[in-house]
Scaffold this motif. Structure first.
Motif, PDB file in Angstrom:
ATOM      1  N   LYS A  78       6.349   7.102   0.138  1.00 48.48           N
ATOM      2  CA  LYS A  78       5.754   5.784   0.290  1.00 48.48           C
ATOM      3  C   LYS A  78       4.325   5.891   0.798  1.00 48.48           C
ATOM      4  CE  LYS A  78       6.601   1.281   2.324  1.00 48.48           C
ATOM      5  NZ  LYS A  78       7.452   0.492   3.196  1.00 48.48           N
ATOM      6  N   ARG A  79       4.108   6.751   1.791  1.00 48.73           N
ATOM      7  CA  ARG A  79       2.750   6.941   2.314  1.00 48.73           C
ATOM      8  C   ARG A  79       1.816   7.478   1.242  1.00 48.73           C
ATOM      9  NH1 ARG A  79       3.810  10.614   6.779  1.00 48.73           N
ATOM     10  NH2 ARG A  79       5.481   9.433   7.700  1.00 48.73           N
ATOM     11  N   ARG A  80       2.314   8.412   0.443  1.00 50.83           N
ATOM     12  CA  ARG A  80       1.478   9.013  -0.598  1.00 50.83           C
ATOM     13  C   ARG A  80       1.058   7.972  -1.631  1.00 50.83           C
ATOM     14  NH1 ARG A  80       4.486  13.320  -3.579  1.00 50.83           N
ATOM     15  NH2 ARG A  80       4.955  11.657  -5.003  1.00 50.83           N
ATOM     16  N   PHE A  81       1.995   7.141  -2.064  1.00 59.57           N
ATOM     17  CA  PHE A  81       1.664   6.124  -3.059  1.00 59.57           C
ATOM     18  C   PHE A  81       0.799   5.021  -2.465  1.00 59.57           C
ATOM     19  CE2 PHE A  81       5.368   7.886  -5.387  1.00 59.57           C
ATOM     20  CZ  PHE A  81       4.672   8.234  -6.518  1.00 59.57           C
ATOM     21  N   ASP A 131      -1.425   5.543  -0.118  1.00 66.87           N
ATOM     22  CA  ASP A 131      -2.760   6.136  -0.003  1.00 66.87           C
ATOM     23  C   ASP A 131      -3.490   6.096  -1.336  1.00 66.87           C
ATOM     24  OD1 ASP A 131      -2.389   6.626   2.657  1.00 66.87           O
ATOM     25  OD2 ASP A 131      -1.896   8.740   2.414  1.00 66.87           O
ATOM     26  N   ARG A 132      -2.762   6.339  -2.412  1.00 68.03           N
ATOM     27  CA  ARG A 132      -3.414   6.330  -3.730  1.00 68.03           C
ATOM     28  C   ARG A 132      -3.939   4.950  -4.080  1.00 68.03           C
ATOM     29  NH1 ARG A 132       0.506   9.875  -7.652  1.00 68.03           N
ATOM     30  NH2 ARG A 132       0.084  11.886  -6.690  1.00 68.03           N
ATOM     31  N   SER A 133      -3.174   3.926  -3.748  1.00 60.93           N
ATOM     32  CA  SER A 133      -3.592   2.575  -4.119  1.00 60.93           C
ATOM     33  C   SER A 133      -4.714   2.059  -3.229  1.00 60.93           C
ATOM     34  CB  SER A 133      -2.402   1.618  -4.055  1.00 60.93           C
ATOM     35  OG  SER A 133      -1.943   1.533  -2.717  1.00 60.93           O
ATOM     36  N   SER A 134      -4.838   2.595  -2.012  1.00 62.95           N
ATOM     37  CA  SER A 134      -5.859   2.082  -1.099  1.00 62.95           C
ATOM     38  C   SER A 134      -7.107   2.975  -1.046  1.00 62.95           C
ATOM     39  CB  SER A 134      -5.266   1.945   0.302  1.00 62.95           C
ATOM     40  OG  SER A 134      -4.913   3.217   0.797  1.00 62.95           O
ATOM     41  N   ARG A 135      -7.221   3.936  -1.941  1.00 64.52           N
ATOM     42  CA  ARG A 135      -8.392   4.811  -1.942  1.00 64.52           C
ATOM     43  C   ARG A 135      -9.638   4.046  -2.341  1.00 64.52           C
ATOM     44  NH1 ARG A 135      -6.440  10.392  -4.705  1.00 64.52           N
ATOM     45  NH2 ARG A 135      -5.032  10.995  -3.068  1.00 64.52           N
ATOM     46  N   GLY A 136     -10.776   4.773  -2.323  1.00 64.43           N
ATOM     47  CA  GLY A 136     -12.108   4.221  -2.578  1.00 64.43           C
ATOM     48  C   GLY A 136     -12.254   3.406  -3.831  1.00 64.43           C
ATOM     49  N   SER A 137     -13.356   3.591  -4.533  1.00 60.27           N
ATOM     50  CA  SER A 137     -13.687   2.737  -5.669  1.00 60.27           C
ATOM     51  C   SER A 137     -12.851   3.078  -6.891  1.00 60.27           C
ATOM     52  CB  SER A 137     -15.168   2.897  -6.012  1.00 60.27           C
ATOM     53  OG  SER A 137     -15.406   4.194  -6.492  1.00 60.27           O
ATOM     54  N   ASN A 138     -12.835   2.171  -7.828  1.00 64.41           N
ATOM     55  CA  ASN A 138     -12.068   2.354  -9.055  1.00 64.41           C
ATOM     56  C   ASN A 138     -12.691   3.410  -9.958  1.00 64.41           C
ATOM     57  OD1 ASN A 138     -10.201   0.490  -8.334  1.00 64.41           O
ATOM     58  ND2 ASN A 138     -11.235  -1.216  -9.357  1.00 64.41           N
ATOM     59  N   VAL A 139     -13.997   3.600  -9.839  1.00 63.04           N
ATOM     60  CA  VAL A 139     -14.673   4.574 -10.693  1.00 63.04           C
ATOM     61  C   VAL A 139     -14.127   5.968 -10.410  1.00 63.04           C
ATOM     62  CG1 VAL A 139     -16.904   5.588 -11.261  1.00 63.04           C
ATOM     63  CG2 VAL A 139     -16.739   3.135 -10.794  1.00 63.04           C
TER      64      VAL A 139
END
Length: 126
Positions: A73-76, A78-86
């Motif tokens: 859950k933490r890993r997923f 983290d992926r969704s809340s990372r920096g910019s979409n680029v």
């Protein structure tokens, strides 16, 4: 017993229960609320005891599963809340290219067994 007889008996029991519930509600509603609270408390205690017994029974397996679920859950998250979409798009394109190359290079674990399809089976062996 006939199906109609069984349905009639079940209907009679449900009707008697409904009449009893309505009469108790009209005559002594406080007693009815106490009974409902007591039954809910007993059901809650039974549920808690069941959970504790199952947790002890599963023990290490359940705790390992719970830890792995939290990590996933933490890993997923983290992926969704990372920096910019680029950056995410560039990373996604890069990962698809590398995964496609890895898939091509992995050997297949399945084997083909050549059989004699044209030959008829001998019925004596059955």
């Amino acid at each position: 017993m006939n199906r109609r007889v069984v349905n009639g008996i079940v209907l009679a029991i449900i009707l008697l229960g409904a009449v009893g519930l309505i009469s108790t509600l009209l005559s002594d509603p406080l007693w009815l609320l106490k009974q409902i609270a007591i039954y809910a408390a007993i059901a809650g205690i039974i549920y808690l005891v069941y959970r504790m017994v199952m947790k002890r029974k599963l023990g290490k397996e359940y705790s390992s599963y719970a830890r792995a679920a939290k990590r996933s859950k933490r890993r997923f998250d983290d992926r969704s809340s990372r920096g910019s979409n680029v950056r995410n798009i560039a990373h996604a394109k890069k990962s698809t290219k590398t995964s496609a190359i890895k898939k091509k290079r992995q050997p297949s674990h399945l084997t083909v067994i050549e059989g004699k399809k044209g030959k008829k089976k001998n019925r004596a062996f059955f």
